[in-house]
Design a protein around this motif. Structure first.
Motif, PDB file in Angstrom:
ATOM      1  N   THR A 257       0.856  -1.183   0.000  1.00 28.70           N
ATOM      2  CA  THR A 257       0.000   0.000   0.000  1.00 28.70           C
ATOM      3  C   THR A 257       0.896   1.237   0.000  1.00 28.70           C
ATOM      4  OG1 THR A 257      -0.113   0.042   2.424  1.00 28.70           O
ATOM      5  CG2 THR A 257      -1.863  -1.153   1.256  1.00 28.70           C
ATOM      6  N   GLY A 258       0.306   2.363  -0.316  1.00 25.34           N
ATOM      7  CA  GLY A 258       1.060   3.608  -0.331  1.00 25.34           C
ATOM      8  C   GLY A 258       1.631   3.906  -1.698  1.00 25.34           C
ATOM      9  N   PRO A 259       2.414   4.981  -1.802  1.00 24.97           N
ATOM     10  CA  PRO A 259       2.919   5.427  -3.105  1.00 24.97           C
ATOM     11  C   PRO A 259       3.868   4.412  -3.735  1.00 24.97           C
ATOM     12  CG  PRO A 259       3.993   6.633  -1.329  1.00 24.97           C
ATOM     13  CD  PRO A 259       2.887   5.840  -0.698  1.00 24.97           C
ATOM     14  N   ALA A 260       3.973   4.497  -5.056  1.00 19.02           N
ATOM     15  CA  ALA A 260       4.798   3.528  -5.792  1.00 19.02           C
ATOM     16  C   ALA A 260       5.468   4.187  -6.985  1.00 19.02           C
ATOM     17  CB  ALA A 260       3.942   2.350  -6.253  1.00 19.02           C
ATOM     18  N   VAL A 261       6.565   3.571  -7.405  1.00 17.27           N
ATOM     19  CA  VAL A 261       7.281   3.952  -8.620  1.00 17.27           C
ATOM     20  C   VAL A 261       7.076   2.854  -9.655  1.00 17.27           C
ATOM     21  CG1 VAL A 261       9.538   4.420  -9.653  1.00 17.27           C
ATOM     22  CG2 VAL A 261       9.039   5.230  -7.329  1.00 17.27           C
ATOM     23  N   MET A 262       6.678   3.242 -10.853  1.00 17.06           N
ATOM     24  CA  MET A 262       6.482   2.278 -11.937  1.00 17.06           C
ATOM     25  C   MET A 262       7.738   2.192 -12.803  1.00 17.06           C
ATOM     26  SD  MET A 262       3.744   2.396 -15.075  1.00 17.06           S
ATOM     27  CE  MET A 262       4.648   3.644 -15.993  1.00 17.06           C
ATOM     28  N   LEU A 263       8.168   0.973 -13.103  1.00 16.37           N
ATOM     29  CA  LEU A 263       9.233   0.734 -14.067  1.00 16.37           C
ATOM     30  C   LEU A 263       8.621   0.047 -15.283  1.00 16.37           C
ATOM     31  CD1 LEU A 263      12.138  -0.628 -11.803  1.00 16.37           C
ATOM     32  CD2 LEU A 263      11.642   1.738 -12.454  1.00 16.37           C
ATOM     33  N   ARG A 264       8.737   0.671 -16.433  1.00 23.18           N
ATOM     34  CA  ARG A 264       8.057   0.169 -17.629  1.00 23.18           C
ATOM     35  C   ARG A 264       9.015  -0.462 -18.632  1.00 23.18           C
ATOM     36  NH1 ARG A 264       8.524   3.137 -22.919  1.00 23.18           N
ATOM     37  NH2 ARG A 264       6.499   3.137 -23.885  1.00 23.18           N
ATOM     38  N   ALA A 265       8.593  -1.595 -19.204  1.00 21.38           N
ATOM     39  CA  ALA A 265       9.299  -2.207 -20.328  1.00 21.38           C
ATOM     40  C   ALA A 265       8.271  -2.555 -21.392  1.00 21.38           C
ATOM     41  CB  ALA A 265      10.060  -3.453 -19.886  1.00 21.38           C
TER      42      ALA A 265
ATOM     43  N   SER B  51      -6.900   2.350 -17.750  1.00 20.79           N
ATOM     44  CA  SER B  51      -7.375   1.191 -16.987  1.00 20.79           C
ATOM     45  C   SER B  51      -7.666   1.518 -15.525  1.00 20.79           C
ATOM     46  CB  SER B  51      -6.336   0.060 -17.044  1.00 20.79           C
ATOM     47  OG  SER B  51      -5.196   0.378 -16.239  1.00 20.79           O
ATOM     48  N   GLY B  52      -7.008   2.543 -14.989  1.00 25.25           N
ATOM     49  CA  GLY B  52      -7.175   2.893 -13.581  1.00 25.25           C
ATOM     50  C   GLY B  52      -6.281   2.114 -12.639  1.00 25.25           C
ATOM     51  N   LEU B  53      -5.535   1.119 -13.153  1.00 26.90           N
ATOM     52  CA  LEU B  53      -4.703   0.296 -12.275  1.00 26.90           C
ATOM     53  C   LEU B  53      -3.496   1.064 -11.720  1.00 26.90           C
ATOM     54  CD1 LEU B  53      -4.786  -3.174 -14.069  1.00 26.90           C
ATOM     55  CD2 LEU B  53      -5.890  -2.512 -11.938  1.00 26.90           C
ATOM     56  N   LEU B  54      -3.012   2.053 -12.443  1.00 25.19           N
ATOM     57  CA  LEU B  54      -1.938   2.872 -11.890  1.00 25.19           C
ATOM     58  C   LEU B  54      -2.429   3.638 -10.667  1.00 25.19           C
ATOM     59  CD1 LEU B  54      -0.155   4.339 -15.069  1.00 25.19           C
ATOM     60  CD2 LEU B  54       0.286   2.197 -13.846  1.00 25.19           C
ATOM     61  N   ASP B  55      -3.662   4.104 -10.737  1.00 23.77           N
ATOM     62  CA  ASP B  55      -4.254   4.784  -9.577  1.00 23.77           C
ATOM     63  C   ASP B  55      -4.438   3.808  -8.416  1.00 23.77           C
ATOM     64  OD1 ASP B  55      -4.409   7.214 -10.951  1.00 23.77           O
ATOM     65  OD2 ASP B  55      -6.368   6.701 -11.799  1.00 23.77           O
ATOM     66  N   ASP B  56      -4.873   2.585  -8.746  1.00 22.14           N
ATOM     67  CA  ASP B  56      -5.056   1.580  -7.689  1.00 22.14           C
ATOM     68  C   ASP B  56      -3.746   1.316  -6.952  1.00 22.14           C
ATOM     69  OD1 ASP B  56      -7.670   1.409  -8.509  1.00 22.14           O
ATOM     70  OD2 ASP B  56      -7.438  -0.514  -9.552  1.00 22.14           O
ATOM     71  N   HIS B  57      -2.648   1.332  -7.682  1.00 17.76           N
ATOM     72  CA  HIS B  57      -1.339   1.086  -7.068  1.00 17.76           C
ATOM     73  C   HIS B  57      -0.688   2.366  -6.538  1.00 17.76           C
ATOM     74  CE1 HIS B  57      -0.733  -3.184  -7.822  1.00 17.76           C
ATOM     75  NE2 HIS B  57      -1.202  -3.040  -9.047  1.00 17.76           N
ATOM     76  N   GLN B  58      -1.381   3.482  -6.661  1.00 14.63           N
ATOM     77  CA  GLN B  58      -0.864   4.781  -6.211  1.00 14.63           C
ATOM     78  C   GLN B  58       0.494   5.099  -6.830  1.00 14.63           C
ATOM     79  OE1 GLN B  58      -2.179   3.802  -1.767  1.00 14.63           O
ATOM     80  NE2 GLN B  58      -1.594   5.947  -1.925  1.00 14.63           N
ATOM     81  N   VAL B  59       0.592   4.818  -8.124  1.00 14.10           N
ATOM     82  CA  VAL B  59       1.827   5.133  -8.845  1.00 14.10           C
ATOM     83  C   VAL B  59       1.947   6.647  -8.959  1.00 14.10           C
ATOM     84  CG1 VAL B  59       3.049   4.967 -11.041  1.00 14.10           C
ATOM     85  CG2 VAL B  59       1.870   2.961 -10.109  1.00 14.10           C
ATOM     86  N   GLY B  60       3.018   7.188  -8.405  1.00 13.24           N
ATOM     87  CA  GLY B  60       3.231   8.632  -8.423  1.00 13.24           C
ATOM     88  C   GLY B  60       4.406   9.066  -9.258  1.00 13.24           C
TER      89      GLY B  60
END
Length: 399
Positions: A75-83, A154-163
């Motif tokens: 839970t809480g904020p997250a960093v996304m790494l994309r490939a 999709s809204g999944l980035l919001d669900d994961h709190q990707v900031g």
């Protein structure tokens, strides 16, 4: 959240990079496997399964064939790494022992990107991450409808709190072992336009009995560069390219009834983007009117501007230096990448990882049938992703 002590992040980096070394053998094997069996945009299912299995963490479906997961705090904020996962419709000519033979090719380096992500995620297992790490296997970067847009929708980035979003891309214009970051615009907004002309056809010997759709189409195409010149401040980067022009059947004595122009517009300023689109519409319709024909103008908005966050770049550059990675001059171009859908809504970073060997002449670049980044680039890109995550954690804690 409270600011993260630099000493703690430095200790995390040391442990992460130590674990990373042990994972590079697996990562490079993944690279060769996905390279040997590339899949085009929208057909990445087998690639997603292969890479998700190598990650060895739960992954959820996103944007059709894509996958998304999370490690660290749940839970809480997250960093996304994309490939990105998709390949290009190119017959490979690298001669590598793991070269593709199915008519598709990872000529844009996405195989390297996926392999680096595998190394980073596997190396992070068991580490005490300060914020969530969200690995994203994104489909359809190379062609529309773009996967980046669908991921955001999709809204999944919001669900994961990707900031914070972090991406890295191989590039032959950057020296091997170096990385280019740079704050501000690094890629342009990319839109397309379609100009469809229609008029009365007829016999080539009697042009006065019909409309000259051919002349209207050609004159419009030739005038498009003047549209840019008269519309945009010459200090503002704008690229308008006609990629296709046609009119009627391949006959020498027929006046065509229809004509078609297809083109791309690249801008880095929102006002210029709208001004040029309006000017193209006016130029095409008025030119068609002067020739006695009609023109339907369709503008299709594509990818937004990709701009790197200044604070995120500053943090990342420090971690890159600490990791022994050389800084190169910022890479800025009128190219486009659907990573811009992420940077359009949150702080983000696109870093360019070098593949050009020192003294190499006639460098083979992206989308070339001979493009094959050396295996060592997997490790460099993985360290860039780690640096981006640490910078993202700093940004989230400072905010």
């Amino acid at each position: 959240m409270a600011a993260l002590p630099l000493a703690d992040l430095a200790a995390l980096r040391e442990a992460w990079l130590s674990h990373l070394t042990a994972e590079l053998t697996v990562a490079r094997a993944v690279r060769e496997e996905v390279h040997a069996d590339p899949r085009l945009s929208g057909d990445e299912e087998s690639t997603a399964d292969l890479v998700a299995d190598a990650l060895e963490i739960p992954m959820q479906r996103i944007a059709g064939t894509g996958r998304i997961g999370r490690i660290g705090p749940q839970t809480g904020p997250a960093v996304m790494l994309r490939a990105e996962m998709d390949a290009l419709p190119i017959e490979e000519a690298t001669g590598a022992p793991f070269a593709s033979t199915n008519g598709a090719m990872h000529a844009c380096g996405h195989d390297v990107h996926m392999a680096a992500l595998v190394a980073v995620v596997r190396a992070a297992r068991g580490l005490d991450l300060p914020v969530g790490l969200v690995p994203l296997l994104q489909p359809r970067e190379e062609s529309a409808p773009h996967g980046g847009f669908d991921v955001v929708s999709s809204g999944l980035l919001d669900d994961h709190q990707v900031g914070v979003s972090v991406g890295a891309h191989v590039h032959a214009d950057v020296p091997l072992g170096s990385v280019a970051t740079g704050a501000g615009v690094v890629n342009a907004a990319a839109d397309s336009f379609r100009l469809s002309f229609e008029g009365a056809g007829g016999h080539g010997a009697y042009p006065h009995h019909g409309n000259d759709v051919m002349a209207a189409t050609a004159t419009t195409a030739l005038g498009l560069q003047d549209v840019v010149r008269k519309t945009v401040d010459p200090m503002h980067p704008v690229t308008l390219t006609v990629g296709h022009l046609s009119a009627g059947p391949p006959a020498d004595n027929v006046l065509p009834e229809t004509g078609l122009i297809l083109g791309t517009l690249r801008t880095v300023n929102a006002e210029d983007r709208q001004r040029v689109q309006d000017a193209v519409r006016l130029h095409a319709t008025r030119t068609a009117e002067a020739f006695g024909v009609t023109c339907e103008v369709v503008h299709t908005r594509g990818m937004p501007v990709l701009a790197n966050d200044e604070a995120l770049v500053g943090f990342t550059d420090r971690w890159l230096l600490e990791s022994g990675i050389r800084a190169a001059e910022p890479m800025r171009s009128m190219g486009a990448d659907d990573f811009s859908f992420y940077t359009d809504r949150m702080p983000g970073l696109m870093a360019f990882v070098g593949t050009r060997r020192e003294g190499e002449a006639g460098t083979v670049g992206l989308h070339d049938a001979r493009f094959l980044p050396p295996a060592e680039v997997v490790g460099t890109m993985a360290r860039v992703m780690v640096s981006g995550y640490l910078a993202g954690a700093q940004l989230l804690s400072d905010g």
